[in-house]
Design an enzyme around this catalytic site. Structure first.
Site, PDB file in Angstrom:
ATOM      1  N   ASP A 151      33.203  48.817  80.944  1.00 46.60           N
ATOM      2  CA  ASP A 151      33.880  50.115  80.986  1.00 46.60           C
ATOM      3  C   ASP A 151      33.064  51.121  81.775  1.00 46.60           C
ATOM      4  OD1 ASP A 151      35.014  52.578  80.540  1.00 46.60           O
ATOM      5  OD2 ASP A 151      35.167  52.372  78.367  1.00 46.60           O
ATOM      6  N   ASP A 189      42.819  58.161  73.379  1.00 48.41           N
ATOM      7  CA  ASP A 189      41.558  57.889  74.064  1.00 48.41           C
ATOM      8  C   ASP A 189      40.978  59.248  74.446  1.00 48.41           C
ATOM      9  OD1 ASP A 189      39.487  57.287  75.758  1.00 48.41           O
ATOM     10  OD2 ASP A 189      40.690  56.201  77.230  1.00 48.41           O
ATOM     11  N   LYS A 224      32.488  65.832  75.647  1.00 51.58           N
ATOM     12  CA  LYS A 224      32.156  64.644  74.858  1.00 51.58           C
ATOM     13  C   LYS A 224      30.656  64.367  74.866  1.00 51.58           C
ATOM     14  CE  LYS A 224      33.805  59.832  74.471  1.00 51.58           C
ATOM     15  NZ  LYS A 224      34.752  58.881  75.097  1.00 51.58           N
ATOM     16  N   GLU A 265      36.006  51.767  71.839  1.00 63.44           N
ATOM     17  CA  GLU A 265      36.815  51.655  73.062  1.00 63.44           C
ATOM     18  C   GLU A 265      36.968  50.207  73.533  1.00 63.44           C
ATOM     19  OE1 GLU A 265      34.853  54.503  75.551  1.00 63.44           O
ATOM     20  OE2 GLU A 265      35.543  56.180  74.331  1.00 63.44           O
TER      21      GLU A 265
END
Lengths: 176, 601
Positions: free
Chosen positions: B190, B9, B71, B168
């Site tokens: 999330d 992850d 990211k 994800e």
């Protein structure tokens, strides 16, 4: 025989009719994807992986086409040599044209009045009309009346588009 | 032998790695028991690279050389960064990803991510006792082509073999084993440190399908912290425009208060000389607006999928910020259901990735699940007047291929340029440019006579290829474009070379090793295919050609010439194309026949 040479109905072993048994469509779809999805070919030679990619794409395309009544109608017309997108105003009934304009006008008014209740009613009416035209399409197509089917398809196109627009207006008013 | 596979992850704030053995997944921790690796990389003046918690510690003193939240820069241009960064970036003149200035020279976001991946992969190798056979890396469901490509490039740079980029939410659903139940519709909510992502999935009989995704790439737990920071700043009458060190301290205090309020009804907040009590009710009112934004995105996703909130059977909570009780309460309220929090929300994605890696690498057969994802943003091409024509609408299941035909508009026109974009907006300027390319060699004809068919192929990872063919002449000229945002294949090759420059022989060894592995893979695949139905499908001559090609490659592998191995492997692969085609056809035949048989049995 190659999958690419089959029509979308044949891919799922279904009869080429407007009414589709959704559960067998989905069962067949899962079965084919379970077999051809590129995840199943991670260790295979590149050439097999490329082909798996293409087949899985084709299966997805076929599935989405048959699942949607509008796309399915267009596809059936195409299979029978009728171009559903060809513009041929002669086939559009005058009364429906007027109705189209009225409905659009209604939508515009409801939008500017921010009338959510009226909008909801228009949505229900349009849904109902869409369902009725879908039934008519099925009947007409089964009877082999292709030119009438095409004109019904064009009505469906309008109704689906109108529903999309109603949803968009509703979203805007509800601030989604 | 059991293959070595891990799930990674790669998060905005934290990353982690997990393995699964016999269906029992667990995350891997360091010697001190820390599982989360902060996604932070520090570049020292002498070229020393530090990753994780130690980099965070260095960052307190040297913010300018400490790269966090990289990211957010992946597959993005400098113009997308409308927030302050504690480090300096230089825009790329060609519109690609910006370069990050560090004491150790310029770094691309792909290189920074690769450093994080290397640390995680190493942890996996230590646990499993050898080189990894494959890795599943998760990406947010809404990552566009450019962001996915950048992620895959980072893996390549880190020397990692990617089995699949998995979204994800899909990973989270796998972790909870929701596939084991019958047909159902679930929500994956999330709320991470810096991103919010909501996905609606349909799970049925082993097929996971993301029906719709939404979210906000710039909303997360950090914003909850910021709400508290704002409160402190106002209450303590801090002056405007504090420096980074002050902000960092403030952020730490805010985060602490937030964590305390997970269990307590109130907490004391201290900043310098100032101190005050923050109650949970006060905190709730500070963050309700932010939570409401996430609920709005949930509504949007329900609508996109044409699903009513009452149809949702499970809500899975992912991301550390879902520990905040108010978030759980509001989300549960909206979906009228209990939310899943049994698996640590920080680890659930890596756990799912590990389970799937184990399946994809080939360790687990039988009840393996098939994960079907969707493309999160529409793909289109530029048309006249700076408008976009959508070729593949968002939320279409991938892999997908769509063909579009174009004609020439001038007599004797021999070239045509195409501009591929991704996004939902009408105008080219509002969407992300993925690739521009020119089709050359169109046979000169009168305007409109040449018909060029352009095929957009999106693979199971969400990565795109474009092929173009001239149809009218029958002479098909075909090109393949692999767009790669800001980084060409040559750039990546160069980076890989650079990273091995200090040990040239290492590099050769590596190339040799890679070519051997690849050649071996081709031989094994072909061998088992030939055994299965080579004799049936091939003429004696064709069969012999492939067998002798295989033998010759087996000999070549024994030599230390990686180029020769590569060339020969390539040639053998090419030679087996026809065979592969026939095999596919028989498989289809048996699949369809199988169906008919079952029906009439």
């Amino acid at each position: 025989m190659s999958l690419a040479s089959l029509n979308f109905f044949e891919i799922f072993s279904l009869p080429a009719s407007f009414r589709v048994d959704v559960s067998s469509l989905e069962a067949q779809y899962r079965k084919l994807q379970a077999k051809y999805h590129p995840d199943r070919f991670l260790g295979a030679a590149d050439s097999e992986r490329v082909q798996a990619l293409q087949l899985a794409s084709l299966i997805n395309d076929a599935y989405e086409t048959l699942k949607s009544p509008l796309k399915r109608a267009a596809y059936l017309l195409n299979l029978n040599g009728v171009d559903p997108e060809e513009h041929n105003q002669g086939h559009l009934e005058g009364s429906f044209l007027i109705r189209q304009m009225e409905m659009r006008e209604d939508l515009e008014n409801l939008a500017s009045e921010e009338n959510l209740v009226g909008l909801d009613k228009l949505k229900v009416d349009t849904e109902r009309e869409k369902d009725s035209v879908l039934d008519q399409f099925e009947y007409s197509f089964n009877a082999g009346e292709l030119s009438n089917s095409k004109s019904l398809y064009n009505q469906l196109q309008f109704l689906f588009k109108l529903l999309e627009e109603i949803n968009r207006v509703e979203e805007k008013l509800l601030d989604y | 032998m059991r293959k070595r596979a891990v799930g990674i992850d790669l998060g905005t704030t934290n990353s982690l790695v997990a393995v699964s053995s016999e269906g029992h997944p667990h995350t891997l921790c360091d010697h001190d028991g820390h599982c989360l690796v902060p996604s932070v990389v520090h570049y020292g003046a002498e070229g020393k690279i530090t990753v994780g918690a130690q980099a965070v510690a260095l960052g307190a003193l040297d913010a300018a050389n400490t790269i966090s939240s990289v990211k957010r820069l992946m597959g993005r241009g400098a113009e997308d960064i409308d927030y302050d960064l504690p480090y300096a970036i230089t825009p790329d003149p060609e519109g690609g990803m910006p370069a990050i200035q560090t004491a150790a020279g310029q770094q691309s976001p792909v290189e920074v991510s690769a450093e994080i991946l290397k640390v995680l992969a190493r942890r996996g190798e230590e646990e499993l006792g050898g080189e990894l056979d494959g890795v599943v890396i998760t990406v947010p469901a809404y990552f566009d082509e450019a962001q996915r490509q950048a992620t895959k490039d980072a893996a390549r740079l880190a020397g990692i073999k990617v089995l699949r980029l998995l979204s994800e939410p899909t990973a989270a659903a796998v972790a909870y084993g929701l596939d084991k139940k019958q047909e159902q519709t679930v929500i994956i909510y999330d709320l991470g440190g810096g991103t919010f992502d909501v996905s609606l999935m349909r799970l049925e009989k082993g097929v996971f399908k993301v029906l719709a995704t939404g979210g906000d790439a710039a909303l997360g737990g950090d914003d909850l912290d910021r709400a508290i920071m704002g409160w402190i700043a106002a209450e303590a009458s801090l002056q405007d425009d504090p420096n980074y060190e002050t902000i960092n301290r403030l952020a730490a205090v805010a985060r602490q208060a937030k964590h305390a309020l997970t269990d307590a009804d109130q907490t004391t907040v201290e900043f310098g000389q100032w101190s005050a009590t923050l109650t949970r009710d006060q905190f709730n009112s500070l963050v309700d607006g932010l939570i409401e934004q996430t609920i709005k995105a949930c509504r949007r996703v329900l609508r996109d999928a044409g699903v009513d909130a009452s149809e949702i059977s499970d809500v899975v909570m992912v991301g550390g910020s879902t520990r905040t009780p108010r978030v759980r309460e509001k989300v549960g309220e909206f979906f009228q259901t209990e939310v899943h929090t049994e698996i640590d929300p920080d680890q659930v994605v890596a756990v799912g990735a590990a389970l799937q890696a184990d399946v994809l690498v080939g360790n687990k057969y039988g009840d393996d699940i098939l994960l079907l994802d969707v493309i999160p943003l529409s793909l289109g091409i530029e048309t006249m007047g700076g408008l976009i024509e959508k070729i593949i609408p968002r939320n279409t299941t991938i892999p997908v291929a769509r063909a579009q035909q174009f004609t020439t508009y001038k007599d004797g026109q021999t070239a045509m340029s195409l501009h591929v974009l991704q996004g939902e907006r009408e105008l080219v300027s509002d969407c992300r440019s993925l690739a521009r390319f020119e089709l050359k060699g169109i046979p000169p004809m009168v305007a409109g006579a040449a018909v060029i068919e352009v095929t957009f192929q999106v693979d199971a990872d969400g990565l795109m290829e474009v092929q173009a063919k001239e149809l009218s002449t029958g002479v098909a000229s075909s090109i393949v474009v692999k767009p790669s945002y800001g980084l060409g294949d040559a750039d990546i090759e160069q980076m890989i070379k650079d990273s091995y420059a200090s040990a040239a022989s290492d590099k050769e060894q590596r190339a040799l090793q890679e070519s051997r592995v690849e050649a071996q893979r081709i031989i094994e695949a072909l061998e088992s295919a030939l055994e299965e139905n080579g004799k049936e499908l091939l003429s004696a001559e064709e069969y012999e050609t492939l067998v002798s090609g295989m033998r010759s490659l087996q000999d070549t592998i024994k030599n230390d010439d990686s180029d020769a191995i590569r060339d020969e492997a390539e040639a053998l692969n090419e030679a087996s194309l026809v065979f592969a085609g026939r095999r596919m056809d028989t498989q289809i035949k048996s699949a369809l026949t199988g169906h008919t048989l079952e029906e009439y049995e």
